[in-house]
Scaffold this motif. Structure first.
Motif, mmCIF file in Angstrom:
data_model
loop_
_atom_site.group_PDB
_atom_site.id
_atom_site.type_symbol
_atom_site.label_atom_id
_atom_site.label_comp_id
_atom_site.label_asym_id
_atom_site.label_seq_id
_atom_site.Cartn_x
_atom_site.Cartn_y
_atom_site.Cartn_z
ATOM 1 N N PHE A 95 0.914 -1.420 0.020
ATOM 2 C CA PHE A 95 0.037 -0.001 -0.074
ATOM 3 C C PHE A 95 0.844 1.274 0.074
ATOM 4 C CE2 PHE A 95 -2.389 3.361 2.247
ATOM 5 C CZ PHE A 95 -3.349 3.506 1.344
ATOM 6 N N LEU A 185 -0.340 -4.530 11.496
ATOM 7 C CA LEU A 185 -1.874 -4.692 11.541
ATOM 8 C C LEU A 185 -2.191 -6.141 11.344
ATOM 9 C CD1 LEU A 185 -2.212 -2.072 8.668
ATOM 10 C CD2 LEU A 185 -3.017 -1.700 11.084
ATOM 11 N N VAL A 225 -13.809 1.926 1.715
ATOM 12 C CA VAL A 225 -12.513 1.149 2.020
ATOM 13 C C VAL A 225 -12.567 -0.091 2.357
ATOM 14 C CG1 VAL A 225 -11.190 3.522 2.229
ATOM 15 C CG2 VAL A 225 -12.388 2.073 4.299
ATOM 16 N N THR A 226 -11.578 -1.078 1.664
ATOM 17 C CA THR A 226 -11.526 -2.446 2.078
ATOM 18 C C THR A 226 -10.298 -2.771 2.638
ATOM 19 O OG1 THR A 226 -13.019 -2.603 0.222
ATOM 20 C CG2 THR A 226 -12.013 -4.573 1.016
ATOM 21 N N ASP A 227 -10.190 -3.777 3.622
ATOM 22 C CA ASP A 227 -9.196 -4.171 4.178
ATOM 23 C C ASP A 227 -8.637 -5.160 3.250
ATOM 24 O OD1 ASP A 227 -7.067 -5.234 5.754
ATOM 25 O OD2 ASP A 227 -8.044 -5.145 7.612
ATOM 26 N N PRO A 228 -7.308 -5.252 2.867
ATOM 27 C CA PRO A 228 -6.907 -6.145 1.689
ATOM 28 C C PRO A 228 -6.479 -7.377 2.583
ATOM 29 C CG PRO A 228 -4.797 -4.548 2.394
ATOM 30 C CD PRO A 228 -6.169 -4.049 3.046
ATOM 31 N N VAL A 233 -14.218 -6.613 5.673
ATOM 32 C CA VAL A 233 -13.975 -5.468 6.302
ATOM 33 C C VAL A 233 -14.147 -4.171 5.191
ATOM 34 C CG1 VAL A 233 -12.941 -4.041 7.683
ATOM 35 C CG2 VAL A 233 -12.740 -6.145 8.191
ATOM 36 N N ARG A 235 -15.702 -0.466 4.703
ATOM 37 C CA ARG A 235 -16.378 0.730 5.641
ATOM 38 C C ARG A 235 -16.372 1.849 4.694
ATOM 39 N NH1 ARG A 235 -14.788 -0.920 10.630
ATOM 40 N NH2 ARG A 235 -15.435 -3.267 10.635
ATOM 41 N N TYR A 245 -11.923 8.125 12.441
ATOM 42 C CA TYR A 245 -11.058 7.288 11.787
ATOM 43 C C TYR A 245 -9.621 7.663 12.332
ATOM 44 C CZ TYR A 245 -7.221 5.661 8.684
ATOM 45 O OH TYR A 245 -5.971 5.211 8.216
ATOM 46 N N ALA A 248 -9.173 7.049 16.120
ATOM 47 C CA ALA A 248 -9.168 5.421 16.378
ATOM 48 C C ALA A 248 -7.803 4.954 15.828
ATOM 49 C CB ALA A 248 -10.421 4.724 15.550
ATOM 50 N N ILE B 34 -8.634 0.548 -1.664
ATOM 51 C CA ILE B 34 -7.965 -0.466 -0.528
ATOM 52 C C ILE B 34 -7.403 0.376 0.561
ATOM 53 C CG2 ILE B 34 -6.056 -1.969 -0.153
ATOM 54 C CD1 ILE B 34 -8.139 -3.344 -1.435
ATOM 55 N N LEU B 35 -7.551 0.226 1.882
ATOM 56 C CA LEU B 35 -6.890 0.907 2.861
ATOM 57 C C LEU B 35 -6.702 -0.261 3.996
ATOM 58 C CD1 LEU B 35 -5.925 3.734 4.155
ATOM 59 C CD2 LEU B 35 -8.366 3.775 5.038
ATOM 60 N N PRO B 36 -5.384 -0.243 4.433
ATOM 61 C CA PRO B 36 -5.025 -1.432 5.340
ATOM 62 C C PRO B 36 -5.719 -1.106 6.590
ATOM 63 C CG PRO B 36 -3.147 -0.923 3.966
ATOM 64 C CD PRO B 36 -4.281 0.174 3.628
ATOM 65 N N THR B 37 -5.748 0.112 6.818
ATOM 66 C CA THR B 37 -6.416 0.520 8.047
ATOM 67 C C THR B 37 -7.896 0.866 8.058
ATOM 68 O OG1 THR B 37 -5.768 2.565 7.615
ATOM 69 C CG2 THR B 37 -4.123 1.430 8.846
ATOM 70 N N ALA B 38 -8.518 0.077 7.363
ATOM 71 C CA ALA B 38 -10.262 0.209 7.090
ATOM 72 C C ALA B 38 -10.830 -0.186 8.267
ATOM 73 C CB ALA B 38 -10.694 -0.768 5.801
ATOM 74 N N ARG B 39 -10.163 -1.024 9.260
ATOM 75 C CA ARG B 39 -10.940 -1.404 10.379
ATOM 76 C C ARG B 39 -11.114 -0.431 11.332
ATOM 77 N NH1 ARG B 39 -5.812 -5.147 12.428
ATOM 78 N NH2 ARG B 39 -5.554 -5.036 10.097
ATOM 79 N N PHE B 40 -10.452 0.718 11.272
ATOM 80 C CA PHE B 40 -10.366 1.841 12.334
ATOM 81 C C PHE B 40 -11.535 2.847 11.862
ATOM 82 C CE2 PHE B 40 -6.086 0.454 12.313
ATOM 83 C CZ PHE B 40 -6.027 -0.012 13.810
ATOM 84 N N VAL B 41 -12.035 2.802 10.743
ATOM 85 C CA VAL B 41 -13.109 3.515 10.111
ATOM 86 C C VAL B 41 -14.452 2.823 10.752
ATOM 87 C CG1 VAL B 41 -14.391 4.254 8.182
ATOM 88 C CG2 VAL B 41 -12.105 3.787 7.873
ATOM 89 N N PRO B 42 -15.385 3.881 11.301
ATOM 90 C CA PRO B 42 -16.572 3.520 11.915
ATOM 91 C C PRO B 42 -17.458 2.810 10.795
ATOM 92 C CG PRO B 42 -16.110 5.688 12.575
ATOM 93 C CD PRO B 42 -15.165 5.370 11.480
#
Lengths: 294, 423
Positions: A95, A185, A225-228, A233, A235, A245, A248, B34-42
């Motif tokens: 990324f 991560l 956005v998607t977690d690769p 996930v 969001r 975001y 957090a 794509i965002l590796p830190t997507a888990r932190f988005v509400p």
């Protein structure tokens, strides 16, 4: 991935950098780091009165002739510090997708730190966790070790979500210094556990947290956005959720830094685009309390 | 083409413009990345609204606009109209008993008839003749009923509403012998409702029958109390009389009532009698429709009717008179009998006065089309088809919308999968 050419400039830039151990190292092969063992090197540390059982050849006879007292000449031994570079090659390191910025930074940090350690006479090894199986290069002192590391890194494409902790646990068994380059991560808690155990065993553990500029400052346009590493996930990152975001993510980073620091791990953060790799290496290898000079 | 309720069409146009504007606004899920830190988005479901330079979903837009415009046009009731002529005529053709014959009447009407004119045949009733050629005048024939200009003029006004969309000006043409009996108290008032002059075309008036212009005689028996009243009124009483008035037997064209009742009075013209009458007979509807009522009970039921009888006329009286009492010699009853023995009025053809003719002709020019109210009962043949089109396109819109949504979802999933795979 064409990053092999980039390493030539980096190797030139890091030439001359020394990376002293933060603590005394275990004794072994003579090297550049201060060992916790008393040895017979030419560098005098102190005199100690002769006690029964000491080797007679360690008595300083000149001092005996002048003072008529038997003293043993003591000096700290110097030893090498086997260094292992552990690179996280999971999908989250690829990324941004267009530039692979996080992986390129991690790769250059790995090569650069390995070169610095090797220039200091330390054996360097490599472990890459990514894909199906981790790749290991045992620590070597020979000159070709850096080229093998560059070749291995250049042939690696980040992907998958293999855990880093098991590979670290295996690779760190025979080294004195472990450098973990990751975005934490994946299995951050497990890595922390392994690192804590290594620190307790008097290993020097560095945790280099690689962050992408786009993660800290995401684009203002709304996006899903998607977690690769976890496609479920998904969001919506919009103006309304952006602040939450950032809060957090910042809180999580503070937590990671706090946890690693509390565990005795030397924690550092490197943000892509904010500094060059050689500057980051100078900062990471500087003795404690000494700032890096660009 | 014109619209009977154009407001619906204007509303549909405004609504369609709104739909068009909405298609410039893109409402969809945000772009995928794509965002590796997507888990932190509400975890909130969000859609984005943006303005597009070009309308989106052109097929859906087309279907929606067609649906709205078709429904609006259907509710607006479009009516296809021929081109408007300069002048059209409303021709009132007198088909009552006052005309001498049908041929001259039809010829006179044909002489003024043009395509697109409206023809109204009238006697005591009116009917607008259909068709658009002179042949449509052929069914007009003289009838036995008395003519009535008031009813004809009201029909002319209705015909004017029909013709207002076909011509700029309307002319009223009346083809009639203009007998005095065809005017009534309302004729002048109704005539003034037509805004313009009328062209009067006279035809021959049927000649009066002198044999029936004399007073009628009553065929009551000599011992009947009616005979006494007839003598007192000056009317004759004999077997050859034309007024059928019997004390006990059934009058001509009448039927026995199922329930015999009593009424308190009877009226014939201006003669009124207030007395208890036993009502034994009643006239069926067909008898009344083919004749004329000349006397009524106080409750409005016919008490005496008159019918044509060859060149003469015959009357039937269903008023029963009791032989007991002084009713036959009372003055009001004698006047009532005298009224029933008057000559048959419908057969005494008297031309209308010149004043009545002048009032009927009126003054001014042709009536402008705007003076007539638009028809409210106009039927739009296009409305059902437009409604069907709106229904069809709305169903098609449903299918297209569902197909588009599924395709967009698949594309989004493919995109996310591709990005994840590329990562």
């Amino acid at each position: 991935m064409e990053i092999q050419g980039e390493f030539a400039d980096l190797l030139d830039a890091v030439r001359g950098i020394r990376w002293p151990a933060r603590t005394v190292v275990r004794g072994g092969i003579p090297g550049a780091h201060t060992s916790r063992m008393w040895g017979s090197s030419a560098e005098l540390t102190e005199y100690r009165p002769y006690r029964q059982g000491d080797e007679l050849r360690r008595i300083d006879w000149k001092l005996f002739a002048r003072s008529d007292r038997a003293y043993i000449r003591l000096s700290n031994d110097r030893s090498v510090l086997p260094t292992m570079i552990a690179l996280d090659a999971s999908a989250s390191m690829a990324f941004p997708i267009a530039t692979n910025g996080k992986w390129r930074m991690a790769a250059q940090l790995g090569v650069g730190l390995a070169a610095v350690a090797r220039n200091g006479g330390d054996p360097v090894g490599l472990v890459i966790a990514g894909g199906s199986e981790p790749q290991f290069l045992q620590p070597r002192m020979r000159r070709s070790a850096i080229h093998e590391i560059i070749r291995t890194i250049s042939g690696t494409t980040p992907g998958g979500k293999s855990p880093l902790a098991p590979a670290i646990s295996i690779a760190a068994q025979s080294v004195g210094r472990l450098v973990i380059v990751s975005d934490f991560l994946g299995d951050a808690n497990e890595i922390l556990t392994v690192a804590s155990r290594l620190v307790a065993a008097r290993h020097e553990v560095h945790a280099i947290h690689v962050l992408a500029h786009e993660e800290i400052h995401p684009v203002s346009d709304a996006a899903t956005v998607t977690d690769p590493e976890a496609s479920e996930v998904r969001r919506a990152l919009t103006g309304e959720t952006r602040d939450a975001y950032l809060a957090a993510f910042g809180s999580w980073r503070e937590g990671v830094a706090h946890d690693f620091s509390d565990a005795g791990v030397i924690y550092s953060t490197v943000i892509t685009g904010d500094e060059t790799p050689d500057h980051a290496i100078r900062r990471l290898t500087a003795p404690r309390g000494v700032s890096a000079i660009a | 083409m014109s619209f009977l309720a154009p407001g619906f069409l204007y509303a549909a146009l405004v609504f369609a413009a709104g739909i068009l504007a909405l298609h410039f606004i893109v409402v969809r899920q945000p772009r995928s990345s794509i965002l590796p830190t997507a888990r932190f988005v509400p975890d909130t479901r969000t859609i984005t609204v943006a303005r597009s330079a070009r309308p989106t979903d052109l097929l859906l837009l087309l279907l929606r606009v067609i649906t709205v415009l078709a429904a609006g046009a259907a509710l607006a009731k479009p009516v296809l109209q021929p081109s408007r002529a300069a002048t059209a005529r409303v021709i009132l053709v007198d088909a009552s008993r006052s005309a001498l014959d049908s041929i001259s009447m039809r010829d006179s009407a044909r002489s003024v008839y043009r395509d697109g004119d409206a023809v109204v045949a009238f006697d005591s009733a009116v009917r607008i003749i259909g068709g658009s050629t002179g042949d449509s005048l052929a069914p007009i024939a003289r009838r036995t009923a008395r003519g009535n200009f008031s009813a004809a003029l009201i029909a002319a006004l209705r015909a004017g509403s029909i013709l207002r969309d076909r011509a700029d000006s309307l002319e009223l043409v009346i083809v009639s012998p203009f007998a005095r009996e065809e005017f009534d108290a309302a004729t002048d008032s109704i005539r003034r409702l037509w805004p313009g002059k009328a062209r009067l075309i006279g035809v021959a008036l049927r000649a009066s029958d002198t044999a029936t212009s004399a007073r009628q005689s009553i065929n009551a028996a000599a011992s009947d109390p009616i005979a006494i009243s007839a003598r007192l009124s000056g009317a004759g009483a004999g077997a050859n009389g034309t007024v059928d008035w019997r004390a006990s037997t059934r009058p001509r064209w009448a039927l026995p009532r199922t329930v015999i009742d009593t009424v308190g009075g009877v009226v014939a013209g201006t003669a009124r009698v207030v007395a208890p009458f036993e009502r034994r007979w009643s006239y069926p509807a067909d008898s009344i429709s083919s004749g004329e009522v000349v006397a009524r009970w106080v409750d409005g039921e016919p008490a005496a009717i008159e019918k044509a009888d060859g060149a003469s006329c015959a009357r039937s009286v269903a008023v029963t008179v009791s032989p007991v009492g002084d009713l036959p010699i009372r003055k009001d009853f004698v006047r009532f009998v005298a009224a029933l023995t008057q000559p048959c009025a419908g057969y005494a053809m008297i031309p209308a006065s010149s004043d009545a003719m002048a009032r009927l002709a009126g003054s001014g020019g042709l009536a402008p089309r705007q003076a007539f109210a638009p028809r409210s009962d106009t039927h739009s043949s296009l409305a059902p088809w437009l409604l069907a089109l709106a229904l069809l396109t709305s169903v098609a819109e449903l299918f297209v919308r569902r197909f588009t949504r599924n395709a967009a979802g698949d594309a989004e999933n493919r995109s996310a999968t591709r990005e994840a795979r590329a990562a």
